[in-house]
Design an enzyme around this catalytic site. Structure first.
Site, mmCIF file in Angstrom:
data_model
loop_
_atom_site.group_PDB
_atom_site.id
_atom_site.type_symbol
_atom_site.label_atom_id
_atom_site.label_comp_id
_atom_site.label_asym_id
_atom_site.label_seq_id
_atom_site.Cartn_x
_atom_site.Cartn_y
_atom_site.Cartn_z
ATOM 1 N N LYS A 13 62.522 -44.107 22.268
ATOM 2 C CA LYS A 13 63.542 -44.621 21.352
ATOM 3 C C LYS A 13 63.373 -46.110 21.083
ATOM 4 O O LYS A 13 63.498 -46.564 19.951
ATOM 5 C CB LYS A 13 64.950 -44.393 21.936
ATOM 6 N N ARG A 88 76.573 -43.305 25.195
ATOM 7 C CA ARG A 88 76.000 -42.425 26.217
ATOM 8 C C ARG A 88 77.058 -41.618 26.947
ATOM 9 O O ARG A 88 76.711 -40.812 27.801
ATOM 10 C CB ARG A 88 75.294 -43.292 27.262
ATOM 11 N N ARG A 127 54.278 -46.500 31.560
ATOM 12 C CA ARG A 127 54.876 -47.579 30.767
ATOM 13 C C ARG A 127 54.780 -48.917 31.498
ATOM 14 O O ARG A 127 55.082 -49.028 32.675
ATOM 15 C CB ARG A 127 56.343 -47.246 30.490
ATOM 16 N N ARG A 160 58.949 -51.207 34.835
ATOM 17 C CA ARG A 160 60.392 -51.335 35.012
ATOM 18 C C ARG A 160 60.807 -50.735 36.350
ATOM 19 O O ARG A 160 60.358 -49.651 36.692
ATOM 20 C CB ARG A 160 61.113 -50.611 33.875
ATOM 21 N N ARG A 171 68.153 -40.616 36.266
ATOM 22 C CA ARG A 171 68.456 -40.912 34.851
ATOM 23 C C ARG A 171 68.520 -39.621 34.033
ATOM 24 O O ARG A 171 69.360 -39.468 33.155
ATOM 25 C CB ARG A 171 67.396 -41.849 34.269
HETATM 26 P P1 ADP Z 1 66.341 -45.303 29.064
HETATM 27 O O1 ADP Z 1 66.914 -44.757 27.796
HETATM 28 O O2 ADP Z 1 64.847 -45.173 29.127
HETATM 29 O O3 ADP Z 1 67.019 -44.780 30.312
HETATM 30 P P2 ADP Z 1 67.573 -47.942 28.593
HETATM 31 O O4 ADP Z 1 66.793 -49.184 28.482
HETATM 32 O O5 ADP Z 1 68.263 -47.424 27.378
HETATM 33 O O6 ADP Z 1 66.529 -46.874 29.159
HETATM 34 O O7 ADP Z 1 68.667 -48.082 29.746
HETATM 35 C C1 ADP Z 1 68.364 -48.598 31.014
HETATM 36 C C2 ADP Z 1 69.599 -48.598 31.905
HETATM 37 O O8 ADP Z 1 70.595 -49.486 31.350
HETATM 38 C C3 ADP Z 1 70.318 -47.271 32.072
HETATM 39 O O9 ADP Z 1 69.724 -46.447 33.046
HETATM 40 C C4 ADP Z 1 71.723 -47.751 32.462
HETATM 41 O O10 ADP Z 1 71.763 -48.161 33.822
HETATM 42 C C5 ADP Z 1 71.918 -48.980 31.600
HETATM 43 N N1 ADP Z 1 72.524 -48.605 30.302
HETATM 44 C C6 ADP Z 1 71.906 -48.614 29.095
HETATM 45 N N2 ADP Z 1 72.727 -48.191 28.122
HETATM 46 C C7 ADP Z 1 73.909 -47.894 28.722
HETATM 47 C C8 ADP Z 1 75.160 -47.381 28.276
HETATM 48 N N3 ADP Z 1 75.368 -47.093 26.977
HETATM 49 N N4 ADP Z 1 76.150 -47.196 29.184
HETATM 50 C C9 ADP Z 1 75.967 -47.490 30.469
HETATM 51 N N5 ADP Z 1 74.820 -47.956 30.982
HETATM 52 C C10 ADP Z 1 73.795 -48.161 30.128
#
Ligand code: ADP
Length: 215
Positions: A13, A88, A127, A160, A171
């Site tokens: 994404k 989310r 990654r 990461r 996750r």
């Molecule tokens: P991915 O989609 O690969 O899990 P992201 O970079 O979108 O990676 O998110 C990394 C982390 O940031 C998540 O695992 C969470 O801990 C936090 N995070 C991101 N977006 C949200 C959200 N909308 N609500 C709560 N926590 C979030």
């Protein structure tokens, strides 16, 4: 153009959101990037986010919602945005609806990135990203010109912390429990689109443009 990108972690994404945002001339708003920047700056929120992210859990809705509300109300987001990683949870979806109502705006499309479990593991384990500019590489599909070094910055590439096997498993679990149930909401509104996210960056980008055109 107001787009929401959804899908499991590792679906690509972020890469596509950055490109599509540039294509439409709107900001790319990624909650994960916002939390990682806080972590780098060493703020109180950043410290908390660092711990939560490393486990692969979600930050509390109140914190995330407040950050997004502030970001979406900024001037540059009035003409549109690509939201990546938000909403989310059901509470986050509700807050997004309220913000849009306030702006008199609608989501144009919610796009779900479709990938297989095997692909997720391969993408996340390979990654690497630049700690300076955020550019994303992959050991196999998008290696840097010099191994382990960012093409733009010359900085050493990093993995990461939340791409560890244990965190990825968590996750995926959180995604299944908290995020997947949101799909029905957007299907019912007729704005939900599924895009096959397996293929080259260019192929997936074209599919995204087609999905947006077919609205
Ligand atoms: P991915 O989609 O690969 O899990 P992201 O970079 O979108 O990676 O998110 C990394 C982390 O940031 C998540 O695992 C969470 O801990 C936090 N995070 C991101 N977006 C949200 C959200 N909308 N609500 C709560 N926590 C979030």
């Amino acid at each position: 153009m107001r787009l929401v990108f959804m899908g499991p972690p590792g679906a690509g994404k972020g890469t596509q959101a950055a490109r599509l945002a540039e294509h439409f001339g709107v900001p790319h708003i990624a909650t994960g990037d916002i939390f990682r920047r806080e972590l780098e700056s060493g703020t109180r929120l950043g410290k908390k986010a660092g711990e939560v992210m490393a486990r692969g859990d979600l930050l509390p809705d109140e914190i995330t919602n407040e950050i997004i509300a502030k970001r979406i109300r900024q001037e540059d987001a009035q003409k549109g945005f690509v939201l990546d990683g938000y909403p989310r949870t059901p509470s986050q979806a509700k807050v997004l609806d309220q913000l849009l109502e306030e702006m008199g705006a609608n989501i144009d499309a919610v796009i779900k990135f479709m990938v297989t479990g095997d692909e997720i593991v391969s993408r996340l384990s390979g990654r690497r990203s630049c700690p300076v500019c955020g550019e994303i590489y992959h050991l196999v599909t998008r290696p840097p010109m010099n191994p382990g070094v960012c093409d733009n910055e010359g900085a050493a590439l990093e993995m990461r912390p939340d791409d560890s096997e244990e965190s990825v498993r968590n996750r995926l679990e959180v995604y299944g429990q908290e995020t997947k149930p949101l799909y029905d909401l957007y299907v019912a509104r007729g704005i939900f689109r599924e895009v096959d996210a397996i293929g080259s960056t260019e192929e997936v980008f074209q599919r995204l443009l087609d999905a947006i055109d077919s609205r």
